[in-house]
Design a protein around this motif. Structure first.
Motif, PDB file in Angstrom:
ATOM      1  N   CYS A 232       0.885  -1.323   0.033  1.00  0.00           N
ATOM      2  CA  CYS A 232       0.044  -0.018   0.100  1.00  0.00           C
ATOM      3  C   CYS A 232       0.945   1.281  -0.126  1.00  0.00           C
ATOM      4  CB  CYS A 232      -0.798   0.004   1.297  1.00  0.00           C
ATOM      5  SG  CYS A 232      -1.660   1.561   1.451  1.00  0.00           S
ATOM      6  N   THR A 233       0.690   2.079  -1.031  1.00  0.00           N
ATOM      7  CA  THR A 233       1.564   3.459  -1.263  1.00  0.00           C
ATOM      8  C   THR A 233       1.255   4.256   0.044  1.00  0.00           C
ATOM      9  OG1 THR A 233      -0.101   4.143  -2.621  1.00  0.00           O
ATOM     10  CG2 THR A 233       1.940   3.058  -3.611  1.00  0.00           C
ATOM     11  N   GLY A 234       0.047   4.147   0.282  1.00  0.00           N
ATOM     12  CA  GLY A 234      -0.432   5.082   1.508  1.00  0.00           C
ATOM     13  C   GLY A 234       0.193   4.806   3.036  1.00  0.00           C
ATOM     14  N   CYS A 235       0.354   3.389   3.140  1.00  0.00           N
ATOM     15  CA  CYS A 235       1.120   2.891   4.485  1.00  0.00           C
ATOM     16  C   CYS A 235       2.432   2.814   4.412  1.00  0.00           C
ATOM     17  CB  CYS A 235       0.414   1.331   4.476  1.00  0.00           C
ATOM     18  SG  CYS A 235      -1.125   1.288   5.401  1.00  0.00           S
ATOM     19  N   ARG A 236       2.994   2.543   3.407  1.00  0.00           N
ATOM     20  CA  ARG A 236       4.346   2.350   3.183  1.00  0.00           C
ATOM     21  C   ARG A 236       5.173   3.699   2.531  1.00  0.00           C
ATOM     22  NH1 ARG A 236       6.706  -2.568   3.939  1.00  0.00           N
ATOM     23  NH2 ARG A 236       8.569  -0.994   4.258  1.00  0.00           N
ATOM     24  N   ARG A 237       5.096   4.914   3.304  1.00  0.00           N
ATOM     25  CA  ARG A 237       5.642   6.136   2.680  1.00  0.00           C
ATOM     26  C   ARG A 237       6.895   6.092   2.946  1.00  0.00           C
ATOM     27  NH1 ARG A 237       1.828  10.320   5.484  1.00  0.00           N
ATOM     28  NH2 ARG A 237       0.701   8.386   6.402  1.00  0.00           N
ATOM     29  N   ASP A 238       7.366   5.237   3.691  1.00  0.00           N
ATOM     30  CA  ASP A 238       9.181   4.871   3.790  1.00  0.00           C
ATOM     31  C   ASP A 238       9.532   4.472   2.310  1.00  0.00           C
ATOM     32  OD1 ASP A 238       7.569   2.440   4.262  1.00  0.00           O
ATOM     33  OD2 ASP A 238       9.376   1.421   4.886  1.00  0.00           O
ATOM     34  N   LEU A 239       8.584   3.774   1.842  1.00  0.00           N
ATOM     35  CA  LEU A 239       8.780   3.141   0.584  1.00  0.00           C
ATOM     36  C   LEU A 239       8.455   3.937  -0.894  1.00  0.00           C
ATOM     37  CD1 LEU A 239       8.555  -0.632   0.999  1.00  0.00           C
ATOM     38  CD2 LEU A 239      10.606   0.493   0.563  1.00  0.00           C
ATOM     39  N   PHE A 240       7.360   4.420  -0.574  1.00  0.00           N
ATOM     40  CA  PHE A 240       6.750   5.123  -1.780  1.00  0.00           C
ATOM     41  C   PHE A 240       6.386   6.558  -1.515  1.00  0.00           C
ATOM     42  CE2 PHE A 240       5.500   0.376  -1.494  1.00  0.00           C
ATOM     43  CZ  PHE A 240       6.259   0.038  -2.829  1.00  0.00           C
ATOM     44  N   PHE A 241       5.951   7.344  -2.748  1.00  0.00           N
ATOM     45  CA  PHE A 241       5.276   8.478  -2.599  1.00  0.00           C
ATOM     46  C   PHE A 241       3.740   8.371  -2.409  1.00  0.00           C
ATOM     47  CE2 PHE A 241       8.976   9.405  -5.464  1.00  0.00           C
ATOM     48  CZ  PHE A 241       9.831  10.341  -4.638  1.00  0.00           C
ATOM     49  N   SER A 242       2.941   9.081  -2.009  1.00  0.00           N
ATOM     50  CA  SER A 242       1.855   8.997  -2.251  1.00  0.00           C
ATOM     51  C   SER A 242       1.059  10.180  -2.203  1.00  0.00           C
ATOM     52  CB  SER A 242       1.046   8.259  -0.586  1.00  0.00           C
ATOM     53  OG  SER A 242      -0.336   8.329  -0.764  1.00  0.00           O
ATOM     54  N   TYR A 243       0.040  10.417  -3.293  1.00  0.00           N
ATOM     55  CA  TYR A 243      -0.438  11.701  -3.491  1.00  0.00           C
ATOM     56  C   TYR A 243      -1.651  11.806  -2.545  1.00  0.00           C
ATOM     57  CZ  TYR A 243      -3.271  14.927  -6.239  1.00  0.00           C
ATOM     58  OH  TYR A 243      -4.033  15.917  -6.826  1.00  0.00           O
ATOM     59  N   ARG A 244      -2.377  10.814  -2.307  1.00  0.00           N
ATOM     60  CA  ARG A 244      -3.368  10.993  -1.256  1.00  0.00           C
ATOM     61  C   ARG A 244      -3.004  11.338   0.007  1.00  0.00           C
ATOM     62  NH1 ARG A 244      -9.182   9.079  -0.560  1.00  0.00           N
ATOM     63  NH2 ARG A 244      -9.886   9.838  -2.314  1.00  0.00           N
ATOM     64  N   MET A 245      -1.676  10.873   0.458  1.00  0.00           N
ATOM     65  CA  MET A 245      -1.257  11.242   2.023  1.00  0.00           C
ATOM     66  C   MET A 245      -0.370  12.250   2.094  1.00  0.00           C
ATOM     67  SD  MET A 245      -2.854   8.745   3.747  1.00  0.00           S
ATOM     68  CE  MET A 245      -3.612   7.245   3.421  1.00  0.00           C
ATOM     69  N   GLU A 246       0.246  12.579   1.005  1.00  0.00           N
ATOM     70  CA  GLU A 246       1.293  13.737   1.061  1.00  0.00           C
ATOM     71  C   GLU A 246       0.965  14.924   0.359  1.00  0.00           C
ATOM     72  OE1 GLU A 246       5.509  11.580   1.719  1.00  0.00           O
ATOM     73  OE2 GLU A 246       4.252  10.779  -0.371  1.00  0.00           O
ATOM     74  N   GLY A 247      -0.083  14.959  -0.581  1.00  0.00           N
ATOM     75  CA  GLY A 247      -0.802  15.963  -1.296  1.00  0.00           C
ATOM     76  C   GLY A 247       0.094  16.134  -2.487  1.00  0.00           C
ATOM     77  N   ARG A 248       0.005  17.145  -3.322  1.00  0.00           N
ATOM     78  CA  ARG A 248       0.516  17.537  -4.562  1.00  0.00           C
ATOM     79  C   ARG A 248       1.869  17.504  -4.776  1.00  0.00           C
ATOM     80  NH1 ARG A 248      -0.574  18.188  -9.691  1.00  0.00           N
ATOM     81  NH2 ARG A 248       0.602  19.645 -10.755  1.00  0.00           N
ATOM     82  N   ARG A 249       2.483  18.148  -3.686  1.00  0.00           N
ATOM     83  CA  ARG A 249       3.857  18.273  -3.902  1.00  0.00           C
ATOM     84  C   ARG A 249       4.603  17.270  -3.043  1.00  0.00           C
ATOM     85  NH1 ARG A 249       6.647  22.580  -5.222  1.00  0.00           N
ATOM     86  NH2 ARG A 249       8.413  22.519  -3.831  1.00  0.00           N
ATOM     87  N   THR A 250       4.660  16.144  -3.883  1.00  0.00           N
ATOM     88  CA  THR A 250       5.516  14.937  -3.748  1.00  0.00           C
ATOM     89  C   THR A 250       5.891  14.346  -5.018  1.00  0.00           C
ATOM     90  OG1 THR A 250       5.479  12.921  -2.382  1.00  0.00           O
ATOM     91  CG2 THR A 250       3.632  13.201  -3.499  1.00  0.00           C
ATOM     92  N   GLY A 251       6.720  13.431  -4.920  1.00  0.00           N
ATOM     93  CA  GLY A 251       7.390  12.497  -6.041  1.00  0.00           C
ATOM     94  C   GLY A 251       6.272  11.685  -6.772  1.00  0.00           C
TER      95      GLY A 251
END
Ligand SMILES: [Zn+2]
Length: 262
Positions: A232-251
């Motif tokens: 899950c890209t939302g749960c694993r922000r150590d591994l992935f970017f998440s638009y939902r969880m981090e907002g527009r300014r992310t990778g």
């Protein structure tokens, strides 16, 4: 078939003649909030850094940036067959294939690439590795049945759903993906209530990967030939970017698939 987490990527190990992988946020050059392996030119990161990051994620599979083909993604269900003539288009941001959310190819000369934040990457090949494909399925693409569109195009080339091997990569899980009534209605219309769980009277948790799995199963792909990564890209922000969880300014991450040169 299996998904394997390596240093900067999750590899979909599917067939000896196919290389398929999905980037993590690790191993790149970008500074916060794009740290570190941002692969999008469209989020405000430094273009030369994005190019270096793209070069690295291609090099992880011993391929060159010149092999890559990328489209301008619009959350639709349009899919293109990619030929050698398109090699390099969109690779460094210029001349992307217009308005396309899925690629198929029979050529080992090209690497198919798509960008992702939380949407579902779907990797496709068949038991004989006659082709490879990659789809971008957010809720809109899923509601527009992009998976079924791929199946239609493959049937035209004599490839039956029963022969397909499908990998559903890292994406936002039902644990993190809350949707409202319009999205619920759109998903219900194509796969029913199965991938939806009520949160409160106006909100639902949506299993978007599961919705796509159902679509392929109902189209005739055997369940054992469909594999979900369950990252899950939302749960694993150590591994992935998440638009939902981090907002527009992310990778943004990338999914890639190619036939190996013989
Ligand atoms: Zn989650």
């Amino acid at each position: 078939m299996r998904f394997v987490l390596e240093e900067s990527r999750v590899v979909f190990d599917v067939h000896p003649r196919v290389t398929a992988w999905f980037s993590t946020r690790l191993g790149g050059m970008s500074m916060a909030p794009f740290d570190t392996l941002n692969l999008s030119y469209g989020v405000g990161d430094i273009p030369s850094v994005v190019t270096e990051n793209r070069r690295r994620i291609l090099a992880s599979a011993e391929r060159d940036l010149e092999d890559l083909v990328m489209p301008h993604q619009v959350h639709g269900n349009h899919i293109e067959w990619v030929t050698d003539a398109w090699r390099g288009r969109g690779a460094t941001g210029s001349q992307p294939i217009p308005a396309t959310d899925g690629f198929l190819t029979e050529s080992p000369q090209v690497v198919l690439g798509l960008g992702f934040a939380d949407c579902v990457p779907i990797f496709l090949t068949d038991r004989k590795a006659r082709f490879v494909g990659l789809l971008h399925a957010g809720w809109r693409g899923t509601a527009a049945e992009i998976g079924l569109q791929a199946i239609r195009l493959l049937r035209e080339r004599g490839i039956a759903p029963g022969d397909l091997l499908v990998g559903i990569g890292p994406s936002i899980g039902p644990c993190c993906y809350e949707v409202d009534e319009p999205v619920r209605r759109a998903i219900r219309q194509v796969v029913g209530d199965g991938p939806l769980a009520a949160k409160d009277p106006e909100h639902w948790w949506l299993d978007l990967a599961g919705a796509n799995r159902l679509m392929f199963e109902r189209a005739g792909v055997p369940a054992e030939q469909i594999l979900e990564s369950h990252f899950c890209t939302g749960c694993r922000r150590d591994l992935f970017f998440s638009y939902r969880m981090e907002g527009r300014r992310t990778g943004r991450m990338g999914g890639y698939i190619c036939l190996n040169p013989r």
